[in-house]
Every structure is written in structure tokens, then in C-alpha cells.
Scaffold this active site. Structure first.
Site, PDB file in Angstrom:
ATOM      1  CE  LYS A 174      -2.521   3.251   2.472  1.00  0.00           C
ATOM      2  NZ  LYS A 174      -2.118   4.322   1.553  1.00  0.00           N
ATOM      3  N   GLY A 227       6.351   5.588   8.532  1.00  0.00           N
ATOM      4  CA  GLY A 227       5.445   6.729   8.575  1.00  0.00           C
ATOM      5  C   GLY A 227       5.486   7.386   9.939  1.00  0.00           C
ATOM      6  CB  SER A 228       3.124   9.613  11.657  1.00  0.00           C
ATOM      7  OG  SER A 228       1.982   8.854  11.978  1.00  0.00           O
ATOM      8  CB  VAL A 231      -0.016   6.049  11.750  1.00  0.00           C
ATOM      9  CG1 VAL A 231      -0.561   4.874  10.957  1.00  0.00           C
ATOM     10  CG2 VAL A 231      -0.849   7.295  11.505  1.00  0.00           C
ATOM     11  N   GLY A 232       2.106   4.481  13.493  1.00  0.00           N
ATOM     12  CA  GLY A 232       2.913   3.268  13.633  1.00  0.00           C
ATOM     13  C   GLY A 232       2.659   2.556  14.949  1.00  0.00           C
ATOM     14  CD  GLU A 249      13.183   2.035  10.261  1.00  0.00           C
ATOM     15  OE1 GLU A 249      13.453   3.109  10.832  1.00  0.00           O
ATOM     16  OE2 GLU A 249      13.788   0.977  10.500  1.00  0.00           O
ATOM     17  CB  CYS A 283      12.982   9.412   8.422  1.00  0.00           C
ATOM     18  SG  CYS A 283      11.531   8.829   7.624  1.00  0.00           S
ATOM     19  CD  GLU A 383       9.482  13.207  11.900  1.00  0.00           C
ATOM     20  OE1 GLU A 383       8.446  12.550  12.058  1.00  0.00           O
ATOM     21  OE2 GLU A 383      10.495  12.757  11.329  1.00  0.00           O
TER      22      GLU A 383
HETATM   23  C1  UN1 Z   1      13.732   8.485   4.842  1.00  0.00           C
HETATM   24  O1  UN1 Z   1      13.826   9.677   4.986  1.00  0.00           O
HETATM   25  O2  UN1 Z   1      12.727   7.883   5.279  1.00  0.00           O
HETATM   26  O3  UN1 Z   1      19.549   8.223   4.361  1.00  0.00           O
HETATM   27  C2  UN1 Z   1      14.696   7.651   4.114  1.00  0.00           C
HETATM   28  C3  UN1 Z   1      18.804   8.883   3.637  1.00  0.00           C
HETATM   29  C4  UN1 Z   1      18.130   8.168   2.490  1.00  0.00           C
HETATM   30  C5  UN1 Z   1      16.877   7.493   2.946  1.00  0.00           C
HETATM   31  C6  UN1 Z   1      15.970   8.348   3.782  1.00  0.00           C
HETATM   32  N1  UN1 Z   1      19.028   7.204   1.930  1.00  0.00           N
HETATM   33  O4  UN1 Z   1      18.575  10.060   3.827  1.00  0.00           O
END
Ligand code: UN1
Length: 499
Positions: A174, A227-228, A231-232, A249, A283, A383
Site C-alpha cells: 500500500k 510513517g508517523s 500511526v505506527g 520506521e 526521516c 518532528e
Molecule cells: C527516509 O527519509 O525515510 O539516508 C529515508 C537517507 C536516504 C533514505 C531516507 N538514503 O537520507
């Protein structure tokens, strides 16, 4: 009407059973990129059933053969890299050079996981009894559900699907509702590479209905979600009730530490790239700068100039450095944080408002610097997922590490120093899943574990061989070829005497 992005179930492209659609919007031009099937639980169920049926043969397909299909996936991604990158700019706004990098990450992962087809290493160990053999094998788990975000719309689906497939699982994927067309184009690559029908399925639609139905489906054994945090963790709790394995993650609040002895020119380049690349929507993006007192003024002055010089605009223009944020609502959320920062008493140095490089179109936000931030402020803890950097001054390395470690997230961290002792202390003490020395907080490579401590996840890692842990279970096998009953832990001594 624009082309309809459909679901891919059991090898067929199908509209949603609900008959409903929604739109995917270009965040720079506000044009419609695609109409998209607004799927629901029935579509998810059909995909899970197709995956379950396909699993019977896929799990028995020799892993090296599975690997050959993954190599073809890598090859096709290479051929389609430019088209996918251009679509990515249009569907979620990152600039073209970064979009190419996103696809490249998937190419790297396809070849890496293709190679796992001839590894998937288990191990043997000596056993207690004579004429007996022991080994541990990685076993597939069945149907896995993959739920991915819009910020790395090709790379992150590749981190999840490729290890899942090489290990012999079938996938229901999804994609984020902001990047459904990219999700569908990604799956088309697998179709064209010759993956058997049903092994990889995609359901497009909202997280609330599709994501939920997938995460709670009784036949989905593993859920991998990026994701957030909110939610996670909700999904994690639901999945736990059903005994599923979950890989999460989630958020980050990543910091770069700059010590007095750092190469400041390099630090400024790296901070700007990590904080404002992908418009701060990684992230791994740097959202805190922890700077030692002696270089605070000089660093901030240089950073101010560099930040002001960044070129905003439509990411298809190669000279643009910062694209829009993903949506109107994302931009509002970022702006709320800027207001919070101002109310908390931080000093707004630059940015702090909407930008308008395309004359009234697009969801642009100015790269923003806040100085005189203290670690307790919300802009230093939560965040923001946008181009906002909070600058915090510290006196010592110990204080810098403490400030780094006291947030709820632990994804990535970095230190700029020319002192090898300080660098190694930081490696030891920074409590994040990824640590950089003299490099920003972004740019992880696929052959190493990716993920974070504390609120960033639940202890799992993506990428590298570690990714296989999410999508396999260990099977311990004992082969007794003695022809008699040899009771482990009990008969050891007598049996040895009888030898
Ligand atoms: C993400 O932001 O969820 O290390 C992944 C990094 C990228 C992947 C980021 N290779 O910034």
C-alpha cells in the site's frame, strides 16, 4: 479525466471495488497527476487471497531463480530511472537530482537482494550427539503487508519488497496516498520483470481504510510500516493482538553537532544539504544543529547566507535546490510549528513563511532558521518534517551528546570535529541507529542497517542483510542419522560410552 491508477491483484490491473476515486496532485503546479482508485477492505482482502495462493509456488521457487527476477527488476529500474524520477518530481515535489537518487537506491537494493538469492545464509553448529546434524535456516513467512510513505516513493518500497520477495514471501503493498502513481509504476516493473501473478500486489487508497485493513488482516503475517509515530504505534498495538511481526520506521529529530575545531565550511555545506534537501522531508533530515559556543556566531552567519541563497522552484528545473512540500496541509502543519517556535521565544533568523516562486501555485515554504533554541522547546523536540532548523548552543561535547540523546527519537546523528578522540566518543555515546562523522545526517547506503532507537521504531532495521530478519523466521533442523533414540540433554554420557 486523467488516467486511472488501479490496483494490481493476482496479475491484473483492477479498479477499486468501491468504484470511487481520488486525485494525486502535483505539489508544485497543483495540477492533477492522476485519478486513483479509492480502494477499501474488500480490495485488500482480494489481494491477500491472491498473495496467499501465489505463495504456494513462490516459496518453492529456488531462491537463485527469485534472485534472477530481482536482477531484471534492477535492470528495468535502470532503464526507467529518468522517467520514474520525472514522475517523482511531479507527484511529490523533490528536485530531479534527488529523485534520480531515490530510484538509484532501489536499483542498488535490487542488485543487493538479487545476490541474497545465492546467500540467505543460515548456519550449522556442532550437536551434542554422535551421528546427528544441526542447522538453522531462514524460512519465509507467507503474506507480508508493506505500508510506505511519500517521501521516498520508490526507495522505501524497494527496501521492503525486495528482501520480502527474495526470502520467498508474497507481498501486498500500500503506497502513500500522495504517491500512488509511483507505487503503481514500481509494481509494473516487477510485472514486466516476469514476477509470477499474485506474488506482488498493490492496493492504492487511504491509510485509514486500506492500511488498516492490511495491518489487521488475519492472513498477513508481517507488517512493515514507515510513517508517523502515532500511526505506527497504533498499528503495532493492533498487530500485537493478532500475533503479527511488525517492523516500524517512524519519526526522527536528527541533530548535527558542530565542535569548535570543526571544518566550518564543510559543516555549512552539510547542514544546508541535510536540513533543506528534500525540503526537510526526510526521516533522516537534520532538524537540530547543536553548536559549541566558540563557533556559534561564525557558523550561524555562514549558514544564514547559505540558506538565503537557496533556489526554490519546480524540481524539474535542474538549477532548483528546494522544491515544494508535499501538500497544502503539510505546509500548514510546518507553519504551525514556526508559530510555536516564535511563541516559545526562539529567534527567527530567516524564513518562517510561505514562498511563492511559481507565482501563486504550489506549496512552497521558505527554508527557516531558528537560533537561541533551548532543548526543552517543542521545536527542539518534535518532528516538524519540513525545512526548519533549530539551533542550540552548548559548551562541551558531553552536553552536546546529552542534548542529542534526550529527544524521543533516535534515527540519525552527526558530529563535525577534527579531533579523533571526540569522534570516537561520539560514536560510542550518540544513541541513534545511524551516526555520521563529518557528514550530515542523510545519505544512508542500502548495504547497512537502517533504522533508529527509541521512538523511531521498535528495534527492527531495514536494508542490509538485517532486512531479512523482518521477513523470515528461523527454522532449526536436527537430523539424527544414528538409527536409535538419542535423548538430548539426557543420554549424552551413556551414548558416548556405547560408542
Ligand atoms: C527516509 O527519509 O525515510 O539516508 C529515508 C537517507 C536516504 C533514505 C531516507 N538514503 O537520507
Amino acid at each position: 479525466m486523467a488516467e486511472l491508477v488501479k490496483n494490481y491483484i493476482g496479475g491484473e490491473w483492477l479498479a477499486a471495488r468501491t468504484g470511487e476515486t481520488f486525485q494525486s496532485i502535483n505539489p508544485a503546479t497543483e495540477e492533477v497527476v492522476a485519478d486513483v482508485a479509492r480502494s477499501g477492505a474488500d480490495d485488500v482482502n482480494a489481494a491477500v487471497q491472491a498473495a496467499k495462493a501465489a505463495y504456494k509456488n513462490w516459496r518453492l521457487t529456488p531462491a537463485p531463480r527469485r534472485g534472477e527476477i530481482l536482477y531484471r527488476v534492477g535492470q528495468l529500474l535502470m532503464e526507467r530511472k529518468e522517467d520514474l524520477a520525472r514522475l517523482m518530481v511531479q507527484e511529490m515535489g523533490k528536485v530531479i537530482a534527488e529523485a534520480r537518487g531515490d530510484v538509484q537506491e532501489a536499483i542498488d537494493m535490487a542488485f543487493f537482494m538479487g545476490g541474497e538469492g545465492r546467500r540467505l545464509l543460515g548456519y550449522t553448529a556442532p550437536v551434542e550427539m554422535p551421528n546427528k546434524f544441526g542447522m538453522a535456516l531462514r524460512d519465509s513467512v507467507g503474506v507480508v503487508g508493506l505500508i510506505t510513505p511519500w517521501n521516498f516513493p520508490i526507495a522505501i518500497p524497494s527496501w521492503k519488497s525486495l528482501p520480502a520477495l527474495i526470502a520467498g514471501n508474497c507481498v501486498v503493498f500500500k503506497p502513500a496516498s500522495d504517491t500512488p502513481k509511483l507505487g503503481a509504476e514500481f509494481v509494473r516493473v516487477f510485472q514486466d520483470a516476469g514476477l509470477p501473478p499474485g506474488v506482488m500486489n498493490i492496493i492504492v487508497g487511504p491509510g485509514g481504510s486500506v492500511g488498516n485493513a492490511l495491518a489487521t488482516h488475519p492472513d498477513v503475517r508481517v507488517v512493515s510500516f514507515t510513517g508517523s509515530t502515532e500511526v505506527g504505534y497504533r498499528m503495532y498495538a493492533q498487530a500485537a493482538q493478532l500475533g503479527k511481526k511488525v517492523s516500524l520506521e517512524l519519526g526522527g529529530k536528527n541533530a548535527i553537532i558542530v565542535m569548535d575545531d570543526a571544518n566550518l565550511e564543510l559543516a555549512v555545506e552539510a547542514i544546508t544539504w541535510s536540513a533543506f534537501g528534500t525540503t526537510g522531508q526526510r526521516c533522516t533530515a537534520t532538524s537540530r544543529l547543536i553548536v559549541q559556543k566558540g563557533v556559534h556566531r561564525e557558523l550561524v552567519d555562514a549558514l544564514y547566507e547559505k540558506t538565503k541563497s537557496l533556489k526554490l522552484g519546480y524540481g524539474l528545473d535542474e538549477s532548483v535546490q528546494v522544491g515544494p512540500v508535499v501538500s497544502r496541509s503539510a505546509r500548514e502543519g510546518i507553519h504551525e510549528y514556526v508559530e510555536i517556535g516564535k511563541n516559545e521565544g526562539a529567534t527567527l533568523l530567516t524564513g518562517g513563511g510561505f514562498a511563492d516562486p511559481l507565482d501563486g501555485k504550489g506549496f512552497f515554504y521558505l527554508p527557516t532558521l531558528f537560533d537561541n533554541v533551548t532543548p526543552d522547546m517543542r521545536i527542539a523536540r518534535e518532528e516538524i518534517f519540513g525545512p526548519v532548523l533549530s539551533i542550540i548552543e552548548v559548551e562541551t561535547l558531553d552536553e552536546a551528546v546529552e542534548v542529542n540523546n534526550q529527544v524521543a527519537y533516535g534515527l540519525s546523528s552527526s558530529i563535525f570535529t577534527e579531533n579523533v578522540n571526540a569522534a570516537f566518543r561520539a560514536i560510542r555515546d550518540l544513541s541513534t541507529g545511524i551516526v555520521y562523522i563529518n557528514h550530515g545526517t542523510t545519505g544512508a547506503e542500502i548495504q547497512f542497517p537502517f533504522g533508529g532507537t527509541r521512538g523511531t521504531g521498535n528495534g527492527m532495521r531495514e536494508a542490509g542483510q538485517t532486512a531479512l530478519d523482518s521477513f523470515t523466521e528461523w527454522k532449526a533442523v536436527y537430523v539424527d542419522y544414528s538409527g536409535r533414540l538419542q535423548r538430548a540433554q539426557i543420554d549424552t554420557e551413556t551414548i558416548l560410552k556405547d560408542q
